[in-house]
Design a protein around this motif. Structure first.
Motif, PDB file in Angstrom:
ATOM      1  N   GLY A 185       0.804  -1.223   0.000  1.00  0.00           N
ATOM      2  CA  GLY A 185       0.000   0.000   0.000  1.00  0.00           C
ATOM      3  C   GLY A 185       0.828   1.261   0.000  1.00  0.00           C
ATOM      4  N   GLY A 186       1.994   1.209  -0.665  1.00  0.00           N
ATOM      5  CA  GLY A 186       2.789   2.410  -0.845  1.00  0.00           C
ATOM      6  C   GLY A 186       2.189   3.287  -1.934  1.00  0.00           C
ATOM      7  N   VAL A 187       2.990   4.169  -2.501  1.00  0.00           N
ATOM      8  CA  VAL A 187       2.470   5.118  -3.487  1.00  0.00           C
ATOM      9  C   VAL A 187       1.895   4.401  -4.709  1.00  0.00           C
ATOM     10  CG1 VAL A 187       3.093   6.962  -5.086  1.00  0.00           C
ATOM     11  CG2 VAL A 187       3.955   7.014  -2.741  1.00  0.00           C
ATOM     12  N   ILE A 188       2.639   3.444  -5.279  1.00  0.00           N
ATOM     13  CA  ILE A 188       2.162   2.768  -6.489  1.00  0.00           C
ATOM     14  C   ILE A 188       0.879   1.995  -6.209  1.00  0.00           C
ATOM     15  CG2 ILE A 188       2.702   1.027  -8.239  1.00  0.00           C
ATOM     16  CD1 ILE A 188       5.654   1.757  -7.893  1.00  0.00           C
ATOM     17  N   GLY A 189       0.862   1.236  -5.120  1.00  0.00           N
ATOM     18  CA  GLY A 189      -0.318   0.439  -4.789  1.00  0.00           C
ATOM     19  C   GLY A 189      -1.530   1.293  -4.491  1.00  0.00           C
ATOM     20  N   ALA A 190      -1.324   2.381  -3.744  1.00  0.00           N
ATOM     21  CA  ALA A 190      -2.444   3.261  -3.399  1.00  0.00           C
ATOM     22  C   ALA A 190      -2.972   3.991  -4.629  1.00  0.00           C
ATOM     23  CB  ALA A 190      -2.025   4.263  -2.328  1.00  0.00           C
ATOM     24  N   GLU A 191      -2.076   4.444  -5.505  1.00  0.00           N
ATOM     25  CA  GLU A 191      -2.511   5.139  -6.713  1.00  0.00           C
ATOM     26  C   GLU A 191      -3.319   4.221  -7.620  1.00  0.00           C
ATOM     27  OE1 GLU A 191       0.979   8.542  -7.346  1.00  0.00           O
ATOM     28  OE2 GLU A 191       0.937   6.773  -8.639  1.00  0.00           O
ATOM     29  N   LEU A 192      -2.780   3.038  -7.901  1.00  0.00           N
ATOM     30  CA  LEU A 192      -3.479   2.134  -8.823  1.00  0.00           C
ATOM     31  C   LEU A 192      -4.716   1.522  -8.174  1.00  0.00           C
ATOM     32  CD1 LEU A 192      -0.525   0.367 -10.666  1.00  0.00           C
ATOM     33  CD2 LEU A 192      -1.981   2.226 -11.455  1.00  0.00           C
ATOM     34  N   GLY A 193      -4.674   1.328  -6.856  1.00  0.00           N
ATOM     35  CA  GLY A 193      -5.871   0.861  -6.162  1.00  0.00           C
ATOM     36  C   GLY A 193      -7.003   1.855  -6.292  1.00  0.00           C
ATOM     37  N   GLY A 194      -6.696   3.145  -6.096  1.00  0.00           N
ATOM     38  CA  GLY A 194      -7.707   4.187  -6.259  1.00  0.00           C
ATOM     39  C   GLY A 194      -8.198   4.294  -7.684  1.00  0.00           C
ATOM     40  N   ALA A 195      -7.266   4.170  -8.644  1.00  0.00           N
ATOM     41  CA  ALA A 195      -7.641   4.274 -10.057  1.00  0.00           C
ATOM     42  C   ALA A 195      -8.617   3.168 -10.446  1.00  0.00           C
ATOM     43  CB  ALA A 195      -6.403   4.216 -10.942  1.00  0.00           C
ATOM     44  N   TYR A 196      -8.293   1.923 -10.097  1.00  0.00           N
ATOM     45  CA  TYR A 196      -9.169   0.814 -10.480  1.00  0.00           C
ATOM     46  C   TYR A 196     -10.478   0.819  -9.712  1.00  0.00           C
ATOM     47  CZ  TYR A 196      -6.278  -1.428 -13.972  1.00  0.00           C
ATOM     48  OH  TYR A 196      -5.601  -1.693 -15.124  1.00  0.00           O
ATOM     49  N   ALA A 197     -10.468   1.329  -8.481  1.00  0.00           N
ATOM     50  CA  ALA A 197     -11.734   1.482  -7.758  1.00  0.00           C
ATOM     51  C   ALA A 197     -12.624   2.494  -8.468  1.00  0.00           C
ATOM     52  CB  ALA A 197     -11.476   1.918  -6.320  1.00  0.00           C
ATOM     53  N   ASN A 198     -12.039   3.588  -8.928  1.00  0.00           N
ATOM     54  CA  ASN A 198     -12.804   4.588  -9.678  1.00  0.00           C
ATOM     55  C   ASN A 198     -13.345   4.027 -10.987  1.00  0.00           C
ATOM     56  OD1 ASN A 198     -12.651   6.742  -7.876  1.00  0.00           O
ATOM     57  ND2 ASN A 198     -10.742   7.523  -8.732  1.00  0.00           N
ATOM     58  N   LEU A 199     -12.619   3.078 -11.558  1.00  0.00           N
ATOM     59  CA  LEU A 199     -13.045   2.469 -12.824  1.00  0.00           C
ATOM     60  C   LEU A 199     -14.044   1.335 -12.613  1.00  0.00           C
ATOM     61  CD1 LEU A 199      -9.551   2.458 -14.564  1.00  0.00           C
ATOM     62  CD2 LEU A 199     -11.532   3.791 -15.302  1.00  0.00           C
ATOM     63  N   GLY A 200     -14.321   1.004 -11.339  1.00  0.00           N
ATOM     64  CA  GLY A 200     -15.373   0.034 -11.066  1.00  0.00           C
ATOM     65  C   GLY A 200     -14.954  -1.251 -10.396  1.00  0.00           C
ATOM     66  N   ALA A 201     -13.667  -1.404 -10.056  1.00  0.00           N
ATOM     67  CA  ALA A 201     -13.207  -2.644  -9.439  1.00  0.00           C
ATOM     68  C   ALA A 201     -13.462  -2.634  -7.933  1.00  0.00           C
ATOM     69  CB  ALA A 201     -11.716  -2.837  -9.711  1.00  0.00           C
ATOM     70  N   GLU A 202     -13.620  -3.831  -7.383  1.00  0.00           N
ATOM     71  CA  GLU A 202     -13.661  -4.013  -5.932  1.00  0.00           C
ATOM     72  C   GLU A 202     -12.233  -4.309  -5.487  1.00  0.00           C
ATOM     73  OE1 GLU A 202     -15.271  -7.408  -2.890  1.00  0.00           O
ATOM     74  OE2 GLU A 202     -16.653  -6.790  -4.495  1.00  0.00           O
ATOM     75  N   VAL A 203     -11.640  -3.400  -4.709  1.00  0.00           N
ATOM     76  CA  VAL A 203     -10.203  -3.442  -4.432  1.00  0.00           C
ATOM     77  C   VAL A 203      -9.932  -3.764  -2.970  1.00  0.00           C
ATOM     78  CG1 VAL A 203      -8.047  -2.109  -4.444  1.00  0.00           C
ATOM     79  CG2 VAL A 203      -9.724  -1.801  -6.288  1.00  0.00           C
ATOM     80  N   THR A 204      -8.954  -4.646  -2.756  1.00  0.00           N
ATOM     81  CA  THR A 204      -8.424  -4.932  -1.421  1.00  0.00           C
ATOM     82  C   THR A 204      -6.928  -4.653  -1.441  1.00  0.00           C
ATOM     83  OG1 THR A 204     -10.056  -6.676  -0.990  1.00  0.00           O
ATOM     84  CG2 THR A 204      -8.061  -6.688   0.352  1.00  0.00           C
TER      85      THR A 204
END
Length: 468
Positions: A185-204
């Protein structure tokens, strides 16, 4: 250039064409050197091709998708909002990445930098060979700048392949996963996690530290955690990822929290736990270049290694793995080779997370300043008091300045909120120039603008706030 053991000598050869390498090559050419740059894969490096730039494109696409669905507060509604992810990826690849990388190649040629394709290996401190398929060629040089960047770390139990992917794979998916697990959950993980959540994914997100984004201050991270909660992103901290099993049509991830083993299924698991420097297989050990235990190259304040003719910059040297750090070090190294009296100074090095909201920091935090023996105070102004933020319906966040108590010199600052990545530049300039809060307060800022929040924070630091 000729094939074989003899080659026309170059003033400077740069290995790697990322944000460090291509900047070094152009600056060296501008300083009058005869320059060649060697690249085995991407002009523009990881950042422009499979890192910083494409990730920001997906983040932007996610924002547009969310705005299309949730703008009723502005009186704007849209029916039947849909996402064609193939078009999103086509735009990212062709209109963003291709244009930027093509532009970099144009700039290299414009500055008369020779582009050599292949993989470089040092023969001695003034000679290297470049292998491209079955073709090998020898080059001699006066100086070399090594800018080979880094690659994702692969952890035990999570061998990359199939539905177990790294950040590069995460940026190249052909569909938005219904479920996505991110390890790290560093910068890369948090950024892409937020991006895919915005695009409709269920993210953990599984993070081993007590908080995600561990390099940022807690009050900043809390804003991201709140937004993650609003998006339905599940964040598990103090989690130890143990294994991922690719089942063909999904993947099962096993992790441990407080001694208890848990499992979660997803379409993909993306591992973003850090990056490893690309310093192996270059022949640096043949030259006797000194390295750290982590495989980083030891350099002085001009980027020079213990081997006089060899310089190193970017992700392969100690310090934060940031594209703008690499570009900065590139200019220093190229100018040092040209004989200029330059040296690195990292006191105004910004760091940014393109999360929701954005986080940015530069200089010292209050804690760091106090640990350095400075007598400082922190002044914090909420974006809720900023007219432009209100008009954008983006009032979550703040600007903070860290100033000395005796003369109000700005030694650091943090921004959390919309456009933090841009607002931080003014604070960075203030830190670099040794400015004080009065310098900012007396600078007329346009109205209404987000940058006014920096002025308001400076006035707060002076004890004369207007908008509080």
């Amino acid at each position: 250039m000729v094939v074989g053991d003899f080659a026309l000598e170059l003033d400077t050869v740069v290995i790697g064409a990322g944000p460090g390498g291509y900047v070094a090559a152009i600056r060296a050419a501008q300083m009058g050197q005869k320059v060649a740059i060697i690249e085995k894969e991407y002009i523009g490096g990881v950042c422009l091709n499979v890192g910083c730039i494409p990730s920001k494109a997906l983040i932007s696409a996610g924002h547009k998708y969310q705005e299309a669905m949730h703008s009723a507060i502005f009186g704007v509604t849209a029916d039947n909002v849909s996402l064609d992810f193939s078009k999103t990826q086509e735009w990212k690849n062709n209109q963003v990445v291709a244009k930027l990388t093509g532009g970099v190649e144009f700039l290299l040629k414009k500055n008369k930098v020779e582009i050599i394709r292949g993989e470089a290996f040092f023969v001695d401190e003034n000679t290297l060979r470049v292998i491209d398929g079955d073709h090998a060629q020898t080059y001699s040089f006066n100086h070399a700048i090594v800018a080979t960047g880094s690659r994702p770390i692969e952890i035990k139990g999570f061998k990359f392949g199939g539905r177990i992917i790294d950040s590069t794979g995460g940026l190249s998916l052909t569909e938005v996963p219904k479920k996505l697990v991110i390890v790290g959950g560093g910068v890369i993980g948090a950024e892409l996690g937020g991006a895919y959540a915005n695009l409709g994914a269920e993210v953990t997100i599984l993070e081993g530290s007590p908080q995600i984004l561990p390099t940022f201050e807690k009050d900043m991270v809390k804003l991201v955690e709140k937004e993650f909660d609003n998006k339905g992103i599940k964040v598990v901290t103090k989690a130890m990822a143990k294994e991922a099993v690719d089942n063909g049509d999904n993947v099962t991830v096993t992790y441990e929290v407080d001694g208890k083993e848990e499992k979660v299924e997803a379409d993909y698991v993306m591992v973003t736990v850090g990056r490893r420097p690309n310093t192996d297989d270059l022949g640096l050990e043949i030259l006797g270049v000194e390295m750290t235990d982590r495989g980083l190259v030891k350099v002085d304040n001009q980027g020079r290694t213990n081997v006089k003719s060899i310089f190193a910059i970017g992700d392969i040297v100690p310090g934060a793995a940031l594209a703008h750090k690499a570009s900065y070090e590139a200019k220093i190294a190229a100018e040092a080779i040209a004989g200029e009296p330059v040296a690195v100074d990292y006191r105004a090095m910004p760091a940014v997370a393109f999360t929701d909201p954005e986080l940015a920091t530069v200089g010292m935090t209050e804690k760091e300043a106090k640990e350095a023996g400075l007598n400082v105070k922190a002044s914090k102004f909420s974006l809720g008091g900023n007219g432009r933020a209100l008009s954008l319906n983006q009032t979550e966040g703040f600007v903070r300045l860290v100033t000395t108590k005796e003369d109000n010199v700005i030694v650091g600052g943090q921004v959390a909120g919309i456009s933090a990545s841009d607002i931080i530049a003014e604070i960075g300039l203030a830190v670099e120039a040794g400015m004080n809060a009065e310098d900012i307060a007396l600078t007329i800022h346009s109205h209404p603008s987000l940058s006014e929040a920096v002025m308001d924070t400076a006035e707060l630091a002076l004890g004369m706030p207007i908008h509080m």
